[in-house]
Structures are given as C-alpha cells and as structure tokens.
Scaffold this motif. Structure first.
Motif, PDB file in Angstrom:
ATOM      1  N   ASP A   1       0.866  -1.197   0.000  1.00  0.00           N
ATOM      2  CA  ASP A   1       0.000   0.000   0.000  1.00  0.00           C
ATOM      3  C   ASP A   1       0.889   1.230   0.000  1.00  0.00           C
ATOM      4  OD1 ASP A   1      -2.272  -1.510   0.051  1.00  0.00           O
ATOM      5  OD2 ASP A   1      -2.295  -1.657   2.241  1.00  0.00           O
ATOM      6  N   ARG A   2       0.747   2.058  -1.038  1.00  0.00           N
ATOM      7  CA  ARG A   2       1.622   3.237  -1.121  1.00  0.00           C
ATOM      8  C   ARG A   2       0.778   4.509  -1.163  1.00  0.00           C
ATOM      9  NH1 ARG A   2       3.125   0.162  -5.331  1.00  0.00           N
ATOM     10  NH2 ARG A   2       2.686   1.797  -6.817  1.00  0.00           N
ATOM     11  N   ASP A   3       1.305   5.547  -0.540  1.00  0.00           N
ATOM     12  CA  ASP A   3       0.608   6.842  -0.554  1.00  0.00           C
ATOM     13  C   ASP A   3       1.075   7.660  -1.742  1.00  0.00           C
ATOM     14  OD1 ASP A   3      -0.672   6.241   1.807  1.00  0.00           O
ATOM     15  OD2 ASP A   3       1.043   6.908   3.012  1.00  0.00           O
ATOM     16  N   SER A   4       0.236   8.614  -2.143  1.00  0.00           N
ATOM     17  CA  SER A   4       0.595   9.492  -3.257  1.00  0.00           C
ATOM     18  C   SER A   4       1.702  10.454  -2.817  1.00  0.00           C
ATOM     19  CB  SER A   4      -0.638  10.287  -3.678  1.00  0.00           C
ATOM     20  OG  SER A   4      -0.224  11.338  -4.520  1.00  0.00           O
ATOM     21  N   ILE A   5       2.746  10.572  -3.643  1.00  0.00           N
ATOM     22  CA  ILE A   5       3.831  11.517  -3.343  1.00  0.00           C
ATOM     23  C   ILE A   5       4.036  12.378  -4.592  1.00  0.00           C
ATOM     24  CG2 ILE A   5       6.262  11.762  -2.679  1.00  0.00           C
ATOM     25  CD1 ILE A   5       6.059   8.959  -1.451  1.00  0.00           C
TER      26      ILE A   5
ATOM     27  N   ASP B   1      -1.713   2.471 -10.452  1.00  0.00           N
ATOM     28  CA  ASP B   1      -1.035   3.685  -9.972  1.00  0.00           C
ATOM     29  C   ASP B   1      -1.329   4.866 -10.893  1.00  0.00           C
ATOM     30  OD1 ASP B   1      -0.008   2.078  -8.035  1.00  0.00           O
ATOM     31  OD2 ASP B   1       2.071   2.105  -8.721  1.00  0.00           O
TER      32      ASP B   1
ATOM     33  N   ASN C   1      -4.807   6.083 -10.195  1.00  0.00           N
ATOM     34  CA  ASN C   1      -4.920   6.750  -8.892  1.00  0.00           C
ATOM     35  C   ASN C   1      -4.094   8.027  -8.821  1.00  0.00           C
ATOM     36  OD1 ASN C   1      -6.493   4.638  -8.127  1.00  0.00           O
ATOM     37  ND2 ASN C   1      -4.911   3.563  -6.963  1.00  0.00           N
TER      38      ASN C   1
ATOM     39  N   LEU D   1      -0.855   8.465  -8.483  1.00  0.00           N
ATOM     40  CA  LEU D   1       0.030   8.435  -7.303  1.00  0.00           C
ATOM     41  C   LEU D   1       1.226   9.378  -7.433  1.00  0.00           C
ATOM     42  CD1 LEU D   1       0.375   4.788  -5.946  1.00  0.00           C
ATOM     43  CD2 LEU D   1      -1.044   6.648  -5.141  1.00  0.00           C
TER      44      LEU D   1
END
Length: 630
Positions: free
Chosen positions: A59-63, A85, A88, A90
C-alpha cells in the motif's frame, strides 16, 4: 553500473561528487529487490538520491513532485498494478524500467491505460534494462533467488518434464544470459559439450545473439569492440563456456574449508546475507531473532579472507581485534594524560584546540567504530562456524574427502567411519559415501551393501543413491566425459595451530580442530576452463561445440588457428556453488602476468549448498524407485 545509471534517471553519473542527486523514490518487485540488494546498500541508495524504496505490491501513498523509478519484470500482475497507480494519480513523474524486454502488445496496453488515466505527459521514460540476473560478486552471478527451484538441477533432470516446460526453462536461462552480455557489452564465442542441457542453451543463445546483431534497428551491441572502450572486456572477445552440472556431482556435496563456502554450507548464505543465532540467546534459551549480517564488497576483511582456510580467518580476526584494542588503548592513554576521564562533549571541546594528537584520535573514531562492528560480526559468524565444525567434525570430513579425491589410502576404513555414532550427522555421512562412490575405487557389491546398511543404521535417507548409481552408469559409458571429470583433490597437510589461536586470550577455542593446509589443485570445472581458454588440443574439449554468433552462417566446427582467450564466462546449467567459484578465482590469480590481465566470471542458474543438492538428488532418486514415473 547499469543499475546506478538507471537510478540516476538513465543518464550518465556526474563526475563531480559535489553534484546534488535528484531525489526520487524507487518501487520494485521481488525480483528487482533481489537484483539490487546484493550490490547496493541502503546507504548507497541514499547517496544516489533514493529517499524511499518500497515494494510495488504494497500500500503506497501518493507523493507528488518526485520522480518515481519503477524497477520490475513486465509481468501481467506488475503491469496491472502500474496501471492502477496511473489511474490513482500516485506520482507526477514516472520512469518505468523493466528488468527484461516488454512485449509490443503489453506496452500498447500500458499506453492505453496511461491515455485513459490522462497521465501520458507524466511518463518520462520507459526502458528495457536487460539486467535480469543477480550479481553476487564482481565475478559471480546467478539467475534467480526467488523461486530458484524452477531452474534447479531437479527441474532440468526430472523424468516427467514436458517438452514445453523444458523449452520455457531453457528460454528463461537464455534470456538472462543474453541480458548479461548486453550489460557487459560483448558478444562471446560459445563453447559447450554436445548432447546436454548446456547445448540446448548454447544453440538458443547463439540464435538470439545472431538475430540481434543482424537487426540494424535493435542491435544492442553497437558499442562492441568496433569502438574503443566498448564492452567490459578488452578488444578480445570473451569465451562463454556452458557446462552441465551432470559433469560433476561430487563437488557440490564436498565438505569445504574456505570461509565463504563454509558460511554457505553451514549457515545458508543467501544474496550475501547470513543470519546468525545469538550465542547468549542460545545458551540462556531465550528466543531471539537471528542477527542479519551483510557480507559484501565494502567489507574489507570479507573481501580479503572469503577464500582463506578457516583457521587463517580465525587468526586474522584475532589480529584485527588486537590492533583495534591497541588503537583503543592509545585513545584511553591520551585522555588520561590530558586529565579527561569523562566522555562529555565539553571535555572534548576543551582539549580540541590544545592537542592535535587527540583531534587525530577522535577523527579516527568513526573508522574505529566501523572496524569494531566488522570484527564483532566476523567473530560472531566464525564462532557459529567453529561450533558446527566441532559438532560435526567437518575438518575430518574435509580431510578424508580430499584423500578420496586424490586417490590416497584412508587411515581408517570407510565402514568404521560410517558406523561411528560420534562422527558427524547422517547428512555428512551420506555426502562422504556418495563422494567415495563417485571418486573412489570400484567396490565389490557385498562391500557396498555393508556401507549402505551402515548409512541406514545411522539414519540416512538413501533415496538419492538410486539416482547417483544411474548417473554413474551413464558417465562410465561415455569415456571422454568421465576422463575430463577425473578428480585430483589436492590432499591436505596438517600443521600446528597458529600460536595466536592457542593463547589464553583467543576468542576462539580451537581445541580439537585441525589446521589443514590444502595443496592447490583444479576441480573438473577449472580443468575444462583452462583447456578451453588456452585452446589446448584435448580429446574431450575438442569435441565441444564452437558457436560464433557474429558469423552470418552458423557452424559449430572449430577454426584451425585460434588465439588463447584472455577472458571467460563459465556458466553452470543446473546449479553452482562457492567451492567451484573459489577454485576458479584461485586459478585465474595464478595466471595473471604483469602485462596481461585475465578474467573469469563464474555464473550458475541457481546457487545450491550441499543440503539443497542432496534434497534434489533424493527427489530424483525417488522418481526412479516409483515405477509410475518410469
């Protein structure tokens, strides 16, 4: 170098060290992680500007505002996740690097997904990297770590492999070898024995290399020797010697005496990482997680001693420890003479201006701390190995096997050794017996029967023997092969243990362990490598295929006049080991002259230690015994 260039967003590394790196995040799959972890430490990743490294399927957050460097295989599962990705949103900048070439249809699907997500402008680069192999050392690579059983000796030799499975397996080896030569920038000349798995790989690889060389648009070797400085090797092309594990089943089972091979044999070294149980935890019975120890090329002690015999390593650790203690004493003496006993920063700063000597000592503290960390780590690893050597009598096994391989008579009959309950574990006895069966003189059936009964009584699983017997029968029918794999073990001498290790202050209790000195000798792999590199005429290697992908029409006939090769890549289809690697390293060291720098790179489809290899032999033996498989 190829990976560092990729992490530098596929542009050349700046020469000036002061240049600030571009900050970025790295997203990899399991295979990508296996490729990067043995060669680039987390500290080096930071220096290359990687602030965050994460698994693709986590699970990765948007950067926003930061380039995202993807490093993965172009599998459907990975591509689906990348498309997710995109949709979304990201990241703002995508650099997609595929470990292996991505097909036309997959890249079209990816482009459609990017268009649909409206992020086409955010995708800056898409690269085929051709790095789908794992470099464990500067001169040692393997093809797979995760799911390496797909390329194992068992997978290649089992009875009921379907043709399409075998094709896929061979293609996978060929793709990785092709990637290796693209990365090296050289087109090799290929030699290999006929009628073996190695020949299948050689023919496919030659075809792939030739098709690429004659494809004007997609030629990946245009940097080859036509331009100065092209390729890693000199102007001379390297020879790729493809060998089949079946040529030598004894070496992978051999007990060993050098540091790196021992760490692999008894402590399961994997991707240059080894986990060591804590001594204190073991004695108190506390459950503690084993400590991970990194053994890589930044560790000077490891680089110097990984090929040394074990007692030499123990002595070297003792010397390092003494030199560290001396440096520490020096700092303590200085502090006492300056009248500072405390370690407070203020005390240091008071004295800093007044004495250059103390400044010097303080400046050397970080190096000292690092030295201490490495000494502690190697002490921990060596102590763990020493405990195994004593418990399993590994020094005696090594000595006996060297005698068997060099056709010397044994001090005690083999039967007596196998019946001795104190002598090693069942697995060690089985390894000794198989080596005797392969390398020793032919025994009468009744004697074999007695030995097998002794093994059974010791609790050995004998299912591997059916396969080894069948293998030996096949080898005996082809004299050229069995002649090349004649063992000429160096034999050993026992010398008195180093005084440093017998003294009271030693951290290693070496009582009862022999200090064995091994005479330099070549294993079968090294003997064949020497014959092929020197282009010596020899009944067995003359029959090897000779394939040159640069020739428009492929032939496999040896050209009449050939110069010896300066460089070789030796690749073992069906699993390699550190024993052969070390033997090749020692061999090429001897061959170096002041004006000629010669190189050997050793590679294998997988890296197996003796326990894993025995398991594979048992599985193959089990197939012979069950009539359904036959």
């Amino acid at each position: 170098d190829a990976i560092k260039q990729m992490l530098n967003l596929n542009s050349q590394q700046p020469k000036a060290l002061a240049a600030e790196p571009v900050w970025k995040i790295l997203i990899y799959d399991r295979v990508g992680q296996d490729i990067i972890s043995p060669i680039i430490s987390i500290k080096e990743l930071r220096e290359l500007g990687v602030t965050l490294h994460v698994q693709l399927h986590s699970d990765r957050d948007s950067i926003p505002d930061v380039p995202a460097v993807y490093f993965c295989l172009p599998t459907d599962e990975n591509l689906d996740r990348i498309q997710q990705d995109f949709s979304n949103g990201l990241y703002d900048i995508y650099h997609l690097n595929f470990l292996a070439p991505i097909t036309r249809s997959k890249i079209e699907n990816l482009a459609a997904a990017a268009l649909h997500a409206g992020c086409v402008a955010n995708i800056h680069r898409v690269y085929d990297q051709y790095v789908n192999f794992i470099s464990l050392e500067d001169d040692f690579f393997i093809l797979k770590h995760q799911q390496s059983d797909k390329l194992s000796y068992y997978a290649i030799n089992r009875a009921n492999t379907r043709d399409e499975e075998m094709e896929a397996l061979m293609d996978s080896i060929v793709d990785s070898l092709f990637a290796l030569f693209v990365t090296l920038g050289n087109v090799p000349i290929i030699r290999c024995p006929r009628n073996s798995a190695a020949e299948m790989v050689a023919r496919k690889l030659e075809k792939k290399l030739r098709e690429n060389l004659w494809d004007a648009r997609a030629n990946l070797f245009h940097m080859d020797a036509t331009q100065a400085g092209g390729g890693v090797f000199s102007f001379q092309r390297p020879v790729l010697l493809l060998l089949d594990r079946n040529m030598d089943l004894a070496t992978p089972l051999h007990h060993t005496w050098s540091y790196q091979a021992l760490v692999h044999d008894v402590l399961d070294l994997g991707l240059n990482l080894v986990y060591v149980e804590d001594e204190a935890a073991a004695t108190t019975g506390a459950r503690k997680k084993p400590k991970a120890c990194d053994l890589d090329r930044t560790d000077r002690f490891w680089v110097t001693h990984k090929g040394s015999p074990f007692p030499t390593v123990a002595e070297a650790i003792q010397e390092e420890l003494e030199s560290y203690r001396n440096s520490e004493e020096e700092i303590k003496r200085l502090k006492t003479s300056m009248g500072i006993e405390g370690e407070s920063d203020i005390a240091f700063s008071l004295v800093n201006d007044t004495t250059a000597r103390l400044t010097n000592a303080v400046n050397s503290l970080p190096q000292l701390m690092e030295k201490k960390r490495l000494i502690d780590m190697h002490t921990k690893i060596a102590t763990a190995i020493l405990n195994y050597i004593k418990a399993r009598r590994l020094d005696s096994y090594f000595e006996i096997e060297e005698k068997i391989m060099s056709k010397q008579t044994l001090d005690k009959p083999l039967l007596e050794l196998l019946r001795d309950a104190e002598f090693g574990q069942p697995e060690d006895k089985l390894r000794l017996y198989i080596i005797y069966y392969i390398c020793g003189q032919q025994l009468p059936e009744a004697e074999q029967e007695r030995l097998r009964d002794a093994l059974q009584a010791a609790g050995c699983d004998l299912s591997s023997l059916a396969y080894v017997q069948r293998w030996k029968a096949i080898m005996n029918r082809s004299p050229s092969i069995s002649q090349a794999t004649q063992y000429e073990g160096g034999g050993t001498r026992t010398v008195s243990m180093f005084t440093k290790l017998v003294s009271q202050g030693s951290s290693f209790v070496m009582e009862g362990v022999k200090n064995l000195v091994v005479k330099r000798h070549n294993l079968p792999v090294t003997k064949i490598t020497e014959q092929v590199m020197e282009c010596r005429s020899n009944a067995e290697t003359d029959d090897y295929l000779y394939l040159d992908p640069k020739l428009l029409k492929g032939g496999d006939v040896l050209p009449k006049n050939r110069a010896p090769f300066q460089d070789a890549v030796v690749f073992m289809v069906g699993g390699g080991n550190y024993i052969e690697y070390q033997n090749l390293v020692d061999f090429i060291k001897q061959k170096q002259t002041s004006n000629v720098n010669r190189r050997i790179i050793y590679g294998a489809s997988t890296l197996t230690n003796a326990r894993q290899f025995l398991t594979e032999l048992s599985a193959l033996g089990g197939e012979i015994q069950t009539p359904a498989a036959s």
